[in-house]
Each structure stands twice: as C-alpha cells, then as structure tokens.
Scaffold this motif. Structure first.
Motif, PDB file in Angstrom:
ATOM      1  N   THR A  45       1.986   5.025  10.225  1.00 44.27           N
ATOM      2  CA  THR A  45       0.766   5.225  10.589  1.00 44.27           C
ATOM      3  C   THR A  45      -0.237   4.694   9.585  1.00 44.27           C
ATOM      4  N   PHE A  46      -0.724   5.603   8.566  1.00 44.90           N
ATOM      5  CA  PHE A  46      -1.671   5.248   7.736  1.00 44.90           C
ATOM      6  C   PHE A  46      -1.128   5.039   6.227  1.00 44.90           C
ATOM      7  N   GLY A  47       0.134   4.964   5.874  1.00 48.88           N
ATOM      8  CA  GLY A  47       0.534   4.975   4.715  1.00 48.88           C
ATOM      9  C   GLY A  47       0.211   3.713   3.927  1.00 48.88           C
ATOM     10  N   ARG A  48       0.076   3.678   2.481  1.00 48.73           N
ATOM     11  CA  ARG A  48      -0.496   2.680   1.710  1.00 48.73           C
ATOM     12  C   ARG A  48       0.608   2.717   0.732  1.00 48.73           C
ATOM     13  N   THR A  49       0.848   1.450   0.046  1.00 50.28           N
ATOM     14  CA  THR A  49       1.901   1.264  -1.127  1.00 50.28           C
ATOM     15  C   THR A  49       1.323   1.024  -2.345  1.00 50.28           C
ATOM     16  N   GLU A  50       0.082   0.995  -2.198  1.00 49.18           N
ATOM     17  CA  GLU A  50      -0.890   0.726  -3.379  1.00 49.18           C
ATOM     18  C   GLU A  50      -1.629   1.949  -3.509  1.00 49.18           C
ATOM     19  N   VAL A  51      -1.949   2.481  -4.560  1.00 51.52           N
ATOM     20  CA  VAL A  51      -2.856   3.645  -4.744  1.00 51.52           C
ATOM     21  C   VAL A  51      -4.433   3.068  -4.248  1.00 51.52           C
ATOM     22  N   PRO A  52      -5.028   3.929  -3.451  1.00 52.89           N
ATOM     23  CA  PRO A  52      -6.457   3.504  -3.045  1.00 52.89           C
ATOM     24  C   PRO A  52      -7.472   3.817  -3.819  1.00 52.89           C
ATOM     25  N   GLU A  53      -8.501   2.986  -3.914  1.00 54.27           N
ATOM     26  CA  GLU A  53      -9.702   3.204  -4.314  1.00 54.27           C
ATOM     27  C   GLU A  53     -10.667   4.191  -3.718  1.00 54.27           C
ATOM     28  N   CYS A  54     -10.972   5.421  -4.266  1.00 52.09           N
ATOM     29  CA  CYS A  54     -11.786   6.523  -3.623  1.00 52.09           C
ATOM     30  C   CYS A  54     -12.557   7.175  -4.392  1.00 52.09           C
ATOM     31  N   SER A  55     -13.491   8.131  -3.805  1.00 52.15           N
ATOM     32  CA  SER A  55     -14.624   8.774  -4.301  1.00 52.15           C
ATOM     33  C   SER A  55     -13.784   9.945  -5.333  1.00 52.15           C
ATOM     34  N   ARG A  56     -14.763  10.462  -5.866  1.00 51.09           N
ATOM     35  CA  ARG A  56     -14.056  11.671  -7.043  1.00 51.09           C
ATOM     36  C   ARG A  56     -13.867  12.868  -6.080  1.00 51.09           C
TER      37      ARG A  56
ATOM     38  N   ARG B 109      -5.301  10.315  -2.684  1.00 45.73           N
ATOM     39  CA  ARG B 109      -4.506   9.311  -3.133  1.00 45.73           C
ATOM     40  C   ARG B 109      -3.011   9.549  -2.773  1.00 45.73           C
ATOM     41  N   ARG B 110      -2.572  10.796  -2.922  1.00 45.23           N
ATOM     42  CA  ARG B 110      -1.114  10.984  -2.796  1.00 45.23           C
ATOM     43  C   ARG B 110      -0.939  11.249  -0.975  1.00 45.23           C
ATOM     44  N   LEU B 111      -2.103  11.716  -0.707  1.00 50.06           N
ATOM     45  CA  LEU B 111      -2.099  11.929   0.932  1.00 50.06           C
ATOM     46  C   LEU B 111      -1.476  10.593   1.695  1.00 50.06           C
ATOM     47  N   VAL B 112      -2.132   9.500   1.367  1.00 49.04           N
ATOM     48  CA  VAL B 112      -1.850   8.389   2.100  1.00 49.04           C
ATOM     49  C   VAL B 112      -0.819   7.263   1.368  1.00 49.04           C
ATOM     50  N   LEU B 113      -0.360   7.594   0.195  1.00 46.42           N
ATOM     51  CA  LEU B 113       0.422   6.626  -0.709  1.00 46.42           C
ATOM     52  C   LEU B 113       1.980   6.986  -0.251  1.00 46.42           C
ATOM     53  N   ILE B 114       2.655   6.067   0.139  1.00 46.03           N
ATOM     54  CA  ILE B 114       4.011   6.109   0.277  1.00 46.03           C
ATOM     55  C   ILE B 114       4.857   6.268  -1.008  1.00 46.03           C
ATOM     56  N   GLY B 115       5.718   7.319  -0.848  1.00 40.91           N
ATOM     57  CA  GLY B 115       6.488   7.634  -2.200  1.00 40.91           C
ATOM     58  C   GLY B 115       7.530   6.693  -2.607  1.00 40.91           C
ATOM     59  N   ARG B 116       8.480   7.129  -3.434  1.00 42.38           N
ATOM     60  CA  ARG B 116       9.521   6.393  -3.756  1.00 42.38           C
ATOM     61  C   ARG B 116      10.790   6.775  -3.315  1.00 42.38           C
ATOM     62  N   SER B 117      10.889   7.364  -2.010  1.00 44.51           N
ATOM     63  CA  SER B 117      12.206   7.680  -1.390  1.00 44.51           C
ATOM     64  C   SER B 117      12.864   6.518  -0.846  1.00 44.51           C
ATOM     65  N   THR B 118      13.787   6.650  -0.162  1.00 53.63           N
ATOM     66  CA  THR B 118      14.659   5.421   0.293  1.00 53.63           C
ATOM     67  C   THR B 118      14.049   4.709   1.313  1.00 53.63           C
ATOM     68  N   VAL B 119      12.970   5.052   2.089  1.00 53.97           N
ATOM     69  CA  VAL B 119      12.242   4.606   2.786  1.00 53.97           C
ATOM     70  C   VAL B 119      11.112   3.779   2.316  1.00 53.97           C
ATOM     71  N   GLY B 120      10.598   4.480   1.182  1.00 53.50           N
ATOM     72  CA  GLY B 120       9.233   4.011   0.254  1.00 53.50           C
ATOM     73  C   GLY B 120       9.940   2.681  -0.408  1.00 53.50           C
ATOM     74  N   GLU B 121      11.070   2.737  -0.954  1.00 51.63           N
ATOM     75  CA  GLU B 121      11.523   1.939  -1.628  1.00 51.63           C
ATOM     76  C   GLU B 121      11.727   0.518  -0.812  1.00 51.63           C
ATOM     77  N   ARG B 122      12.365   0.606   0.351  1.00 48.24           N
ATOM     78  CA  ARG B 122      12.639  -0.314   1.166  1.00 48.24           C
ATOM     79  C   ARG B 122      11.460  -0.929   1.748  1.00 48.24           C
ATOM     80  N   VAL B 123      10.098  -0.242   1.950  1.00 46.76           N
ATOM     81  CA  VAL B 123       8.856  -0.976   2.148  1.00 46.76           C
ATOM     82  C   VAL B 123       8.542  -1.620   1.098  1.00 46.76           C
ATOM     83  N   ARG B 124       8.594  -1.471  -0.120  1.00 50.15           N
ATOM     84  CA  ARG B 124       7.992  -2.147  -1.155  1.00 50.15           C
ATOM     85  C   ARG B 124       8.754  -3.277  -1.636  1.00 50.15           C
ATOM     86  N   ARG B 125      10.196  -3.733  -1.025  1.00 52.29           N
ATOM     87  CA  ARG B 125      10.756  -4.867  -1.135  1.00 52.29           C
ATOM     88  C   ARG B 125      10.181  -5.883  -0.750  1.00 52.29           C
TER      89      ARG B 125
END
Length: 288
Positions: free
Chosen positions: A253-264, A272-288
């Motif tokens: 859906t809307f996930g990001r692998t980089e921290v997005p720029e956003c307002s205060r 930032r954490r809502l849209v950011l993909i974490g470091r789970s097994t899935v997140g690590e595969r996406v980042r490769r």
C-alpha cells in the motif's frame, strides 16, 4: 475460587516444563537472546484458561494458541504463495477470532479481537512490557469485568509473569495473541465499549513502557529506522503497525523505506513511523 486455584496449580508446573522442553529442543521455540529465552510458553496459560472458561470465551483463545504455535514453530518457512507460514497462520487466526466474536458478542468486539494480536505481538518483544500493558488494560476495564474469568486468567499467568519480570521468557505468537484475547473477553464480557477501552489502554500502556520506562523502542526507531527525535505517537504507531505482517501490508500500500519529510504536526502525530516499513523479515527483503 475453585477454578482460580486449579488454574494456578496447573499453570506453574506446566509453564516450567514448557520452558525446559523448548530450551532442550533449542529450535525456533528458543530465542538466542538474553542468555536464551523460551518463546511460545504463553500457550500454557492460554489453554488452561480456554479449558476452564465457557466455550464462547474459549474458542477464539484456542484458535490463537494453536495457530500461533504454528507461527512460532514454522513461522519463517515460505509457502508457494510467496508468504511465510507464520503470516498465513496468524492471519487465519485473526480472521477466525474476528468472525467468532462478531457472531457471539458484537461486530465491534469482533473487530477489536481480530486486531488485538497485532499490538500484543509487538509489545511482547520486550521483557515486562506485556505484563505492564495487560495489567493496565485489566485495571482500565474494571466496570466490565467477569470477575471469575479475570481471576482464572491472571492465576494462569502468574508463573509467566514471574519469569517475565526477570526477562527469562516470551509469550510468543502462541501466547501473546491468545492471552491478550483471553484477558480482553474476561475483562469486558464481550462488551464493545469495554473492548475498545481494553485495546486502547493496552496499546498506549505498551507503547509507553517501551518508549519511556525501558526506552528500547526509542533506540530502535532512532538507530535502526533513522527516525530523528521520535515522538510518543511514533511509538504508538510502531505498536499498531510494526512487525512482519503489517510491513507486508505497507509494502502493498503506502509504505516507505526512507523516513519521509513532513511538518511538525505530522511528526507529533507519528506520521513517520506510520508510513515507514520496519526492520522485520519483510522489511529487510524490501530493502535489499
């Protein structure tokens, strides 16, 4: 009182036996952290509660316990559908619990019960956090208690709590979802308002403990995810949307692998954490 005593007497030796067996097998049910930590131990209090509770309250607990144990034991195994066995097992359990509680209690209770394993799983990642969150949610829902079932649930949990306070065990997927569901239904009797109160207080307490009391979640977001100066709402969104299953949804859906720029304001709300993909097994595969 009789059922409470039975739960306590049965849980103590069974919990210790489960810890010893999982440690001896030294497989996926024994995590190489904190000197070796048995996981999946939560299947014991969950099954004891399910046996002593009425069928209506026990079915979703058993569902989570059995399919969660499959997740603990075989979770990283891949299926031909491109998803891990663990994702499939957990997702199936969540859907079945959702349908059962929708039918037997209320649609909102079904939705809450179906989603509760998500924050329960994330909170269980850190010693003492699940106990803190569960106790907070139990106290927050006093007006809705089924006193007998609350006593049974906590009596069955006493051995786990004592081990958890020392950081020596984990509920695992077999336990965190099933125990959280058992407490939810015992503390609210399936009432929809009570269910929402339980989910809200459990989530906020779990996030607070992991972010403020023992701030490992803050360290994870700063060091592993690159979120500079994370806010409490970042922690809340981590509890609500962290882990492999939610990362899989974010990827689609809307996930990001980089921290997005956003307002205060967006930072304060945890965007930032809502849209950011974490470091789970899935997140690590996406980042490769």
């Amino acid at each position: 009182m009789h059922d409470t005593l039975v739960a306590l007497v049965a849980s103590a030796p069974a919990t210790l036996a489960a810890c010893a067996v999982f440690r001896f097998l030294d497989g996926p049910l024994y995590e190489p952290v904190r000197g070796g930590t048995p996981r999946g131990v939560g299947v014991v209090p969950a099954l004891i509660y399910a046996y002593l509770a009425p069928l209506t309250y026990g079915v979703p607990v058993v569902t989570h316990a059995v399919l969660g144990f499959v997740d603990d034991a075989l979770g990283r195994t891949h299926t031909r559908f491109g998803v891990e066995v663990g994702h499939l097992a957990r997702g199936t359990a969540m859907l079945l619990a959702f349908g059962w509680c929708w039918w037997k209690f209320h649609p909102i209770t079904g939705l809450v019960t179906g989603f509760l394993p998500q924050p329960a799983n994330i909170v269980d990642m850190q010693p003492r956090a699940f106990t803190f969150a569960a106790l907070t949610a139990t106290v927050a829902t006093i007006p809705w208690w089924n006193h007998t079932l609350v006593s049974v649930a906590w009596a069955a949990l006493v051995p786990y709590v004592l081990l958890d306070l020392k950081g020596r065990t984990m509920l695992g997927d077999a336990g965190n979802a099933s125990v959280a569901t058992a407490l939810l239904l015992a503390c609210t009797r399936g009432d929809p308002i009570g269910a929402v109160a339980f989910l809200t207080s459990f989530t906020l307490a779990g996030a607070f403990y992991r972010f403020k009391v023992e701030p490992r979640l803050r360290e994870y977001m700063e060091d592993r995810l690159g979120i500079e100066d994370p806010t409490f709402m970042d922690a809340v969104w981590d509890v609500l949307t962290g882990g492999a299953l939610m990362d899989l949804i974010k990827v689609k859906t809307f996930g990001r692998t980089e921290v997005p720029e956003c307002s205060r304001l967006a930072r304060l709300l945890g965007y930032r954490r809502l849209v950011l993909i974490g470091r789970s097994t899935v997140g690590e595969r996406v980042r490769r």
